[in-house]
Scaffold this motif. Structure first.
Motif, PDB file in Angstrom:
ATOM      1  N   PHE A   1     -11.330  -0.859  -0.063  1.00 21.50           N
ATOM      2  CA  PHE A   1     -10.721  -0.850  -1.386  1.00 21.50           C
ATOM      3  C   PHE A   1     -11.730  -0.341  -2.408  1.00 21.50           C
ATOM      4  O   PHE A   1     -12.928  -0.619  -2.321  1.00 21.50           O
ATOM      5  CB  PHE A   1     -10.280  -2.260  -1.799  1.00 21.50           C
ATOM      6  N   ASN A   2     -11.205   0.374  -3.387  1.00 22.23           N
ATOM      7  CA  ASN A   2     -11.982   0.754  -4.564  1.00 22.23           C
ATOM      8  C   ASN A   2     -11.266   0.181  -5.777  1.00 22.23           C
ATOM      9  O   ASN A   2     -10.099   0.468  -6.017  1.00 22.23           O
ATOM     10  CB  ASN A   2     -12.097   2.273  -4.685  1.00 22.23           C
ATOM     11  N   VAL A   3     -11.976  -0.666  -6.525  1.00 25.45           N
ATOM     12  CA  VAL A   3     -11.384  -1.355  -7.665  1.00 25.45           C
ATOM     13  C   VAL A   3     -12.154  -0.978  -8.921  1.00 25.45           C
ATOM     14  O   VAL A   3     -13.348  -1.244  -9.033  1.00 25.45           O
ATOM     15  CB  VAL A   3     -11.421  -2.881  -7.475  1.00 25.45           C
ATOM     16  N   GLY A   4     -11.461  -0.335  -9.845  1.00 24.09           N
ATOM     17  CA  GLY A   4     -12.099   0.063 -11.087  1.00 24.09           C
ATOM     18  C   GLY A   4     -13.301   0.972 -10.873  1.00 24.09           C
ATOM     19  O   GLY A   4     -14.273   0.914 -11.628  1.00 24.09           O
ATOM     20  N   GLY A   5     -13.251   1.810  -9.822  1.00 23.70           N
ATOM     21  CA  GLY A   5     -14.344   2.748  -9.549  1.00 23.70           C
ATOM     22  C   GLY A   5     -15.444   2.180  -8.663  1.00 23.70           C
ATOM     23  O   GLY A   5     -16.420   2.882  -8.392  1.00 23.70           O
ATOM     24  N   ARG A   6     -15.307   0.958  -8.181  1.00 21.60           N
ATOM     25  CA  ARG A   6     -16.341   0.354  -7.356  1.00 21.60           C
ATOM     26  C   ARG A   6     -15.769  -0.075  -6.013  1.00 21.60           C
ATOM     27  O   ARG A   6     -14.703  -0.702  -5.944  1.00 21.60           O
ATOM     28  CB  ARG A   6     -16.960  -0.860  -8.063  1.00 21.60           C
ATOM     29  N   ASP A   7     -16.468   0.269  -4.918  1.00 22.13           N
ATOM     30  CA  ASP A   7     -16.050  -0.158  -3.586  1.00 22.13           C
ATOM     31  C   ASP A   7     -16.353  -1.633  -3.374  1.00 22.13           C
ATOM     32  O   ASP A   7     -17.317  -2.180  -3.923  1.00 22.13           O
ATOM     33  CB  ASP A   7     -16.781   0.659  -2.519  1.00 22.13           C
TER      34      ASP A   7
ATOM     35  N   PHE B   1       0.850  -1.176   0.000  1.00 14.57           N
ATOM     36  CA  PHE B   1       0.000   0.000   0.000  1.00 14.57           C
ATOM     37  C   PHE B   1       0.893   1.235   0.000  1.00 14.57           C
ATOM     38  O   PHE B   1       1.792   1.346   0.831  1.00 14.57           O
ATOM     39  CB  PHE B   1      -0.897   0.009   1.237  1.00 14.57           C
ATOM     40  N   LEU B   2       0.653   2.129  -0.946  1.00 12.53           N
ATOM     41  CA  LEU B   2       1.457   3.342  -1.051  1.00 12.53           C
ATOM     42  C   LEU B   2       0.694   4.517  -0.438  1.00 12.53           C
ATOM     43  O   LEU B   2      -0.543   4.524  -0.401  1.00 12.53           O
ATOM     44  CB  LEU B   2       1.795   3.627  -2.510  1.00 12.53           C
ATOM     45  N   LYS B   3       1.446   5.521   0.022  1.00 12.19           N
ATOM     46  CA  LYS B   3       0.814   6.649   0.710  1.00 12.19           C
ATOM     47  C   LYS B   3      -0.002   7.527  -0.221  1.00 12.19           C
ATOM     48  O   LYS B   3      -0.772   8.366   0.254  1.00 12.19           O
ATOM     49  CB  LYS B   3       1.869   7.479   1.442  1.00 12.19           C
ATOM     50  N   ASP B   4       0.149   7.347  -1.534  1.00 10.77           N
ATOM     51  CA  ASP B   4      -0.689   8.099  -2.456  1.00 10.77           C
ATOM     52  C   ASP B   4      -2.075   7.476  -2.603  1.00 10.77           C
ATOM     53  O   ASP B   4      -2.897   7.935  -3.399  1.00 10.77           O
ATOM     54  CB  ASP B   4      -0.020   8.233  -3.826  1.00 10.77           C
ATOM     55  N   GLY B   5      -2.340   6.394  -1.845  1.00 10.53           N
ATOM     56  CA  GLY B   5      -3.647   5.762  -1.865  1.00 10.53           C
ATOM     57  C   GLY B   5      -3.791   4.639  -2.860  1.00 10.53           C
ATOM     58  O   GLY B   5      -4.880   4.082  -3.002  1.00 10.53           O
ATOM     59  N   THR B   6      -2.726   4.261  -3.548  1.00  9.79           N
ATOM     60  CA  THR B   6      -2.798   3.181  -4.524  1.00  9.79           C
ATOM     61  C   THR B   6      -2.287   1.882  -3.917  1.00  9.79           C
ATOM     62  O   THR B   6      -1.606   1.863  -2.885  1.00  9.79           O
ATOM     63  CB  THR B   6      -1.984   3.511  -5.784  1.00  9.79           C
ATOM     64  N   VAL B   7      -2.605   0.776  -4.606  1.00 10.11           N
ATOM     65  CA  VAL B   7      -2.186  -0.558  -4.188  1.00 10.11           C
ATOM     66  C   VAL B   7      -1.432  -1.194  -5.342  1.00 10.11           C
ATOM     67  O   VAL B   7      -1.847  -1.105  -6.497  1.00 10.11           O
ATOM     68  CB  VAL B   7      -3.398  -1.437  -3.813  1.00 10.11           C
ATOM     69  N   GLN B   8      -0.298  -1.821  -5.041  1.00  4.12           N
ATOM     70  CA  GLN B   8       0.508  -2.481  -6.051  1.00  4.12           C
ATOM     71  C   GLN B   8       0.811  -3.900  -5.607  1.00  4.12           C
ATOM     72  O   GLN B   8       0.865  -4.204  -4.411  1.00  4.12           O
ATOM     73  CB  GLN B   8       1.833  -1.741  -6.271  1.00  4.12           C
ATOM     74  N   GLU B   9       1.036  -4.767  -6.594  1.00  3.00           N
ATOM     75  CA  GLU B   9       1.489  -6.114  -6.284  1.00  3.00           C
ATOM     76  C   GLU B   9       3.005  -6.131  -6.289  1.00  3.00           C
ATOM     77  O   GLU B   9       3.647  -5.507  -7.129  1.00  3.00           O
ATOM     78  CB  GLU B   9       0.944  -7.115  -7.304  1.00  3.00           C
ATOM     79  N   PHE B  10       3.574  -6.868  -5.352  1.00  3.22           N
ATOM     80  CA  PHE B  10       5.017  -6.931  -5.191  1.00  3.22           C
ATOM     81  C   PHE B  10       5.516  -8.221  -5.802  1.00  3.22           C
ATOM     82  O   PHE B  10       4.998  -9.298  -5.504  1.00  3.22           O
ATOM     83  CB  PHE B  10       5.370  -6.884  -3.705  1.00  3.22           C
ATOM     84  N   SER B  11       6.541  -8.138  -6.622  1.00  2.00           N
ATOM     85  CA  SER B  11       7.064  -9.310  -7.316  1.00  2.00           C
ATOM     86  C   SER B  11       8.421  -9.673  -6.754  1.00  2.00           C
ATOM     87  O   SER B  11       9.294  -8.823  -6.602  1.00  2.00           O
ATOM     88  CB  SER B  11       7.208  -9.015  -8.817  1.00  2.00           C
ATOM     89  N   GLY B  12       8.626 -10.953  -6.453  1.00  2.00           N
ATOM     90  CA  GLY B  12       9.924 -11.399  -5.985  1.00  2.00           C
ATOM     91  C   GLY B  12       9.788 -12.254  -4.752  1.00  2.00           C
ATOM     92  O   GLY B  12       8.699 -12.568  -4.297  1.00  2.00           O
ATOM     93  N   ASN B  13      10.925 -12.659  -4.175  1.00  4.77           N
ATOM     94  CA  ASN B  13      10.953 -13.464  -2.961  1.00  4.77           C
ATOM     95  C   ASN B  13      11.279 -12.566  -1.788  1.00  4.77           C
ATOM     96  O   ASN B  13      12.290 -11.877  -1.796  1.00  4.77           O
ATOM     97  CB  ASN B  13      12.016 -14.562  -3.049  1.00  4.77           C
ATOM     98  N   THR B  14      10.436 -12.582  -0.769  1.00  5.02           N
ATOM     99  CA  THR B  14      10.688 -11.745   0.399  1.00  5.02           C
ATOM    100  C   THR B  14      11.573 -12.469   1.383  1.00  5.02           C
ATOM    101  O   THR B  14      11.297 -13.580   1.788  1.00  5.02           O
ATOM    102  CB  THR B  14       9.372 -11.373   1.107  1.00  5.02           C
ATOM    103  N   ASN B  15      12.678 -11.803   1.770  1.00  6.89           N
ATOM    104  CA  ASN B  15      13.534 -12.287   2.849  1.00  6.89           C
ATOM    105  C   ASN B  15      13.414 -11.307   3.998  1.00  6.89           C
ATOM    106  O   ASN B  15      13.857 -10.171   3.894  1.00  6.89           O
ATOM    107  CB  ASN B  15      15.002 -12.371   2.403  1.00  6.89           C
TER     108      ASN B  15
END
Length: 314
Positions: free
Chosen positions: A265-271, A163-177
């Motif tokens: 969450f709002n996805v594609g304009g819909r809550d 979750f970014l502070k600009d209010g958007t959500v992104q998927e994270f790619s990779g292996n988390t250590n």
């Protein structure tokens, strides 16, 4: 001589013998305190072996020990380090307190009483590579259409979201250590890999009906790359449908709670249905966000045993 007088004489003689033994070993305890006569740094080396409860009891024995037991070097620095090492989120205000004893107590009190999340605990910072990487999985109540697309149900790691502070959500790619540093408890330190199927409450299901993998390869676009170390990078994956988040304090169908207790969450304009935020029941001081369809964890969610039905489908 009476029996009572005889007992007094014996008690007096025993006391004299005890006093002589103490003096013979240099332990004239009624006149001086051995620990109190030692240098403070030497006493602190001893008290650093004590647990928190015993250190507090040590400070209750006398005024000089009380003053010493309040100092960070008496063992509170070490106690904080040991306590926080296994915790996901430590209250920032408690961590910043100059008294390590107060830091220790306030962090425990915060974990036991606060059921809402701060924006810093929720979000991830692309520039500093610090913040929370959330694990997500569907609940079975979402239905087979969703769980069949969820890697968690096939024994794979959960999707990673930020979750970014600009209010958007992104998927994270990779292996988390995870480095368990608390200031940045989740960090990517491996080369990027193909992101799992993108999740967006409906768009993914429609896309996957006819083109489960080629569609994702064609429409999942890489976002900004962040370099880690010499060669590895972190990837954020642009979503085919815009997904944003916002805090709520009083949803229509839930009781009012402090800000940071609910997320929508709002996805594609819909809550979509509200997520309720609370502390993890595992005692790791992490947070979970739960709705009727999905579950987020601010830590790695435990793996799922692969059912025979999903094994056959895969």
């Amino acid at each position: 001589m009476s029996i009572r007088a005889t007992k007094r004489v014996k008690l007096h003689d025993n006391k004299n013998v005890s006093d002589r033994k103490q003096k013979s070993f240099g332990l004239d305890l009624p006149q001086s305190n051995i620990l109190a006569s030692l240098p403070e740094d030497l006493v602190c080396r001893v008290t650093n072996f004590l647990d928190a409860r015993t250190l507090v009891a040590f400070g209750a024995t006398c005024r000089s020990f009380h003053d010493l037991s309040q100092k960070n070097a008496a063992g509170w620095d070490n106690l904080c380090e040991v306590l926080w090492r296994s915790k996901v989120h430590v209250c920032a205000a408690a961590r910043a307190h100059p008294s390590r004893k107060e830091s220790y107590l306030r962090s425990i009190r915060d974990a036991q009483t606060r059921q809402s999340i701060t924006i810093d605990e929720l979000c991830y910072d692309i520039e500093t590579r610090r913040g929370t990487i959330w694990s997500f999985r569907f609940k079975e109540s979402a239905g087979d259409e969703w769980t069949n697309l969820d890697p968690w149900y096939y024994g794979q790691p959960c999707r990673k979201m930020v979750f970014l502070k600009d209010g958007t959500v992104q998927e994270f790619s990779g292996n988390t250590n995870r480095d368990n540093s608390n200031d940045s408890h989740d960090r990517m330190s491996a080369a990027p890999q193909l992101a799992p199927p993108l999740f967006d409450f409906g768009f993914e299901r429609l896309a996957a009906d006819n083109h489960p993998v080629p569609f994702l390869a064609a429409h999942g676009r890489e976002g900004p790359r962040v370099r880690v170390g010499n060669d590895a990078v972190e990837n954020l994956i642009d979503r085919p449908v815009n997904m944003t988040w916002r805090f709520l304090s009083r949803p229509m169908d839930l009781p009012p709670r402090p800000n940071g207790s609910y997320l929508r969450f709002n996805v594609g304009g819909r809550d979509v249905p509200t997520y309720v935020i609370r502390r993890s029941p595992t005692g790791n001081w992490g947070f979970v966000m739960e709705s009727c369809w999905g579950l987020y964890g601010s830590f790695e969610l435990p793996p799922q045993r692969i059912s025979s039905a999903h094994q056959q489908r895969s």
